[in-house]
Design a protein around this motif. Structure first.
Motif, PDB file in Angstrom:
ATOM      1  N   UNK A 226      77.274  32.343 -31.861  1.00  0.00           N
ATOM      2  CA  UNK A 226      77.300  31.181 -32.767  1.00  0.00           C
ATOM      3  C   UNK A 226      77.149  31.605 -34.221  1.00  0.00           C
ATOM      4  N   UNK A 227      76.351  32.655 -34.465  1.00  0.00           N
ATOM      5  CA  UNK A 227      76.206  33.171 -35.825  1.00  0.00           C
ATOM      6  C   UNK A 227      77.551  33.598 -36.403  1.00  0.00           C
ATOM      7  N   UNK A 228      78.414  34.147 -35.556  1.00  0.00           N
ATOM      8  CA  UNK A 228      79.741  34.574 -36.007  1.00  0.00           C
ATOM      9  C   UNK A 228      80.679  33.374 -36.146  1.00  0.00           C
ATOM     10  N   UNK A 229      80.618  32.467 -35.177  1.00  0.00           N
ATOM     11  CA  UNK A 229      81.544  31.337 -35.139  1.00  0.00           C
ATOM     12  C   UNK A 229      81.354  30.408 -36.337  1.00  0.00           C
ATOM     13  N   UNK A 230      80.116  30.184 -36.751  1.00  0.00           N
ATOM     14  CA  UNK A 230      79.831  29.225 -37.825  1.00  0.00           C
ATOM     15  C   UNK A 230      80.264  29.737 -39.199  1.00  0.00           C
TER      16      UNK A 230
ATOM     17  N   UNK B  32      99.448  16.720 -40.900  1.00  0.00           N
ATOM     18  CA  UNK B  32      99.849  17.621 -39.824  1.00  0.00           C
ATOM     19  C   UNK B  32      99.938  19.065 -40.300  1.00  0.00           C
ATOM     20  N   UNK B  33     100.425  19.260 -41.511  1.00  0.00           N
ATOM     21  CA  UNK B  33     100.569  20.610 -42.043  1.00  0.00           C
ATOM     22  C   UNK B  33      99.206  21.271 -42.230  1.00  0.00           C
ATOM     23  N   UNK B  34      98.252  20.499 -42.751  1.00  0.00           N
ATOM     24  CA  UNK B  34      96.896  21.028 -42.955  1.00  0.00           C
ATOM     25  C   UNK B  34      96.258  21.371 -41.620  1.00  0.00           C
ATOM     26  N   UNK B  35      96.533  20.543 -40.614  1.00  0.00           N
ATOM     27  CA  UNK B  35      95.965  20.798 -39.291  1.00  0.00           C
ATOM     28  C   UNK B  35      96.554  22.066 -38.690  1.00  0.00           C
ATOM     29  N   UNK B  36      97.855  22.243 -38.842  1.00  0.00           N
ATOM     30  CA  UNK B  36      98.517  23.447 -38.320  1.00  0.00           C
ATOM     31  C   UNK B  36      97.967  24.699 -38.992  1.00  0.00           C
ATOM     32  N   UNK B  37      97.758  24.601 -40.300  1.00  0.00           N
ATOM     33  CA  UNK B  37      97.214  25.738 -41.049  1.00  0.00           C
ATOM     34  C   UNK B  37      95.792  26.073 -40.577  1.00  0.00           C
ATOM     35  N   UNK B  38      94.988  25.034 -40.366  1.00  0.00           N
ATOM     36  CA  UNK B  38      93.618  25.246 -39.905  1.00  0.00           C
ATOM     37  C   UNK B  38      93.608  25.834 -38.500  1.00  0.00           C
ATOM     38  N   UNK B  39      94.497  25.344 -37.646  1.00  0.00           N
ATOM     39  CA  UNK B  39      94.557  25.843 -36.274  1.00  0.00           C
ATOM     40  C   UNK B  39      94.863  27.340 -36.257  1.00  0.00           C
ATOM     41  N   UNK B  40      95.770  27.763 -37.112  1.00  0.00           N
ATOM     42  CA  UNK B  40      96.115  29.186 -37.194  1.00  0.00           C
ATOM     43  C   UNK B  40      94.925  30.003 -37.697  1.00  0.00           C
ATOM     44  N   UNK B  41      94.226  29.441 -38.668  1.00  0.00           N
ATOM     45  CA  UNK B  41      93.062  30.130 -39.230  1.00  0.00           C
ATOM     46  C   UNK B  41      91.946  30.270 -38.193  1.00  0.00           C
TER      47      UNK B  41
ATOM     48  N   UNK C  39      90.051  35.507 -32.689  1.00  0.00           N
ATOM     49  CA  UNK C  39      90.474  36.861 -32.351  1.00  0.00           C
ATOM     50  C   UNK C  39      89.521  37.893 -32.960  1.00  0.00           C
ATOM     51  N   UNK C  40      89.124  37.650 -34.218  1.00  0.00           N
ATOM     52  CA  UNK C  40      88.229  38.589 -34.902  1.00  0.00           C
ATOM     53  C   UNK C  40      86.853  38.608 -34.242  1.00  0.00           C
TER      54      UNK C  40
ATOM     55  N   UNK D  43      83.419  37.158 -24.488  1.00  0.00           N
ATOM     56  CA  UNK D  43      84.530  36.708 -25.327  1.00  0.00           C
ATOM     57  C   UNK D  43      84.894  35.246 -25.048  1.00  0.00           C
ATOM     58  N   UNK D  44      85.147  34.521 -26.124  1.00  0.00           N
ATOM     59  CA  UNK D  44      85.403  33.084 -26.020  1.00  0.00           C
ATOM     60  C   UNK D  44      86.811  32.807 -25.516  1.00  0.00           C
ATOM     61  N   UNK D  45      86.887  31.887 -24.569  1.00  0.00           N
ATOM     62  CA  UNK D  45      88.180  31.462 -24.034  1.00  0.00           C
ATOM     63  C   UNK D  45      88.976  30.712 -25.090  1.00  0.00           C
TER      64      UNK D  45
END
Length: 564
Positions: free
Chosen positions: A446-450, A486-495, A501-502, A512-514
């Motif tokens: 959680x420390x990494x995820x937040x 929708x564009x902002x959501x797509x950008x956030x999803x990629x981020x 992954x990191x 590792x998170x599913x």
């Protein structure tokens, strides 16, 4: 029994400042529309004496309980002192509780009366206050409370001040601090005047407080850290306390106070960071900080904008501080000392030492505190002269909280290194086993995820699943931006997918998170998903989302949007 000099007990400190520095400003209270009201030590003592005389006149048995339901303000602290001076025990309540919890605490504590103070949600809480309970309002109380109950000023105006210097013994109970635990009903932690005096004495050997310091009081005074550091730090040193008015004015409140000592919980330290990044992207900030001379100018500008340019000691606690967050503030020249403690030990357990790089740990014990790790469970256990007297009316639970040889069971897992530094690795009861039979400690993940700039809070869960899941709540700005874009959501999803992954690259295979699940319901105190100190209630997360876990796991998606 806690051994302290009588002159160091809370009421004796009030009498000390009343006599030695009566004209010095002790408290600064915002009154709305930019106005403030200052209280000198003489004025504080006079009002406390008058309210104490009123409370004494009610004829209650010595040691009766009197509650305080209010946001932080000057009258909160004066109420606490008046309750003590009158010979009674204070019972603070968080100003964001559900009415059922308000009633449960008032009933369980057998409170004789309640101060109804500065509150944002009084209409929601009012049903929790028994109709026949005597109540007293403040100048900043909700209008309904001012109309319904006699006010502080009216009582002080008609009541002569209590004379002399009424004292309380070190072994007398000063307060019941009801825990804001992530599971179960709140328990009333009993602490004595001696506990507080010993704890602040030990604390000041590590935290450099003096009469020249300024602090901003904004985290709930019902919480043990604010009570210790602000209220009892103020009584011991005579420093100047400023109060925050509201979330909307918080930046201005910080600028007014220019605190020299500042404590915050991780969630708010993250918010400050996100506020800086909203004005200056991380890449640009990092580049500027790396330029000689200009980097120093940028650091000073950022710290001044935060209102922390005068801060000489900063601390975090109440939940783990992510390493990346600590390092980010260090880049700005603000080294945050991470503390560790709990209501049951007056938050007086561990803190990192100023000037030493102990990041990733909560430092060594305070002087006079002992710690050890249970060899069977990995649980952190400690003892000191600040340990609670027990849970009010809960003898069995009190016994369960201690080992047979008198050490407090913290419920946290940890390790102690050769330098005596404690590293918290999770909660004993937070560990969960995946479907592969492997145990996962959620806190470090959680420390990494937040640390993603869009994430306000998160939980890692997944008992009996093939892999853990990460559930995140977006911060308000991001949530508003992506809801219809929708564009902002797509950008956030990629981020977020890149962030996932990191993170997974740093974890063992079974950790590792599913996937990351983005939820749309805000996690608040009002809907009972977080505590008043911003800790997520894991049992509530299970209640709300467990029925979706199998679907999320089988979807094959790396980022999932969950509409509640």
């Amino acid at each position: 029994m806690t051994q302290v000099a009588p002159e160091l007990l809370a009421l004796q400190r009030l009498y000390h400042w009343e006599k030695t520095d009566p004209k010095r400003v002790a408290l600064t209270q915002p009154m709305g529309a930019g106005a403030v009201q200052d209280f000198t030590w003489a004025e504080v003592a006079d009002q406390v004496r008058r309210m104490a005389a009123h409370l004494q006149s009610q004829g209650w048995e010595p040691g009766s309980k009197v509650a305080i339901l209010s946001k932080n303000c000057a009258w909160w602290m004066m109420s606490d002192l008046a309750i003590w001076m009158a010979g009674h025990v204070s019972v603070p309540l968080y100003p964001t509780l559900a009415p059922e919890t308000v009633r449960q605490i008032l009933t369980h504590s057998e409170a004789k009366a309640c101060f109804i103070g500065k509150l944002d949600g009084w209409e929601g809480m009012k049903p929790g206050v028994p109709a026949d309970m005597p109540c007293i309002s403040y100048a900043l109380s909700p209008l309904d409370a001012i109309k319904s109950y006699e006010g502080w000023e009216a009582i002080c105006g008609r009541t002569p001040p209590l004379q002399g210097e009424p004292t309380r013994r070190a072994d007398e109970i000063a307060t019941l601090i009801y825990t804001s635990g992530t599971t179960g009903l709140p328990k009333g932690v009993m602490h004595s005047f001696g506990n507080f005096a010993w704890a602040i004495d030990a604390g000041l050997k590590r935290i450099p407080l003096s009469g020249d310091d300024r602090m901003l009081s904004y985290l709930p005074l019902a919480h043990v850290v604010e009570r210790m550091l602000v209220e009892h730090g103020w009584l011991r040193t005579g420093m100047h306390i400023f109060f925050a008015e509201s979330l909307d004015t918080f930046a201005a409140d910080l600028q007014r106070a220019r605190p020299t000592v500042f404590f915050s919980v991780p969630r708010l330290w993250v918010k400050f960071q996100q506020g800086v990044h909203a004005k200056m992207p991380p890449a640009k900030l990092n580049r500027l900080l790396g330029i000689p001379i200009l980097g120093g100018i940028v650091r000073r500008k950022v710290m001044k904008a935060l209102g922390l340019d005068q801060c000489k000691f900063a601390a975090g606690g109440a939940a783990p501080m992510p390493m990346a967050l600590l390092q980010w503030y260090s880049q700005l020249g603000l080294n945050i000392n991470e503390g560790y403690g709990m209501t049951e030990n007056l938050a007086l357990s561990h803190i990192t030492e100023p000037g030493k790089n102990q990041q990733g740990t909560v430092g060594p014990t305070y002087d006079g505190v002992q710690h050890r790790i249970d060899p069977d469970t990995g649980e952190v256990q400690m003892r000191s002269q600040a340990l609670m007297q027990g849970y009010y009316k809960e003898p069995e639970k009190s016994r369960e909280s201690f080992t047979e040889d008198g050490w407090l069971k913290t419920g946290d897992k940890g390790t102690i290194d050769k330098q005596g530094l404690l590293r918290i690795t999770g909660r004993v009861k937070d560990l969960f086993k995946t479907g592969k039979g492997k145990y996962v400690a959620p806190a470090p993940i959680e420390d990494k995820l937040v640390m993603h700039e869009a994430v306000e809070a998160c939980v890692v869960t997944g008992a009996n699943l093939g892999q853990p899941l990460g559930i995140v709540m977006l911060n308000a700005d991001t949530a508003a931006r992506v809801v219809n874009d929708a564009a902002a959501r797509t950008e956030l999803e990629a981020s977020l997918a890149s962030h996932l992954k990191a993170i997974n690259a740093t974890l063992d295979p079974h950790e590792q998170l599913q996937c990351i699940v983005v939820v749309t319901t805000a996690w608040t105190v009002d809907n009972d998903i977080i505590t008043p100190t911003f800790k997520v209630k894991r049992n509530r997360i299970e209640d709300l989302y467990a029925r979706y876990y199998d679907t999320w796991e089988s979807s094959g998606k790396r980022v999932i949007w969950q509409k509640d």
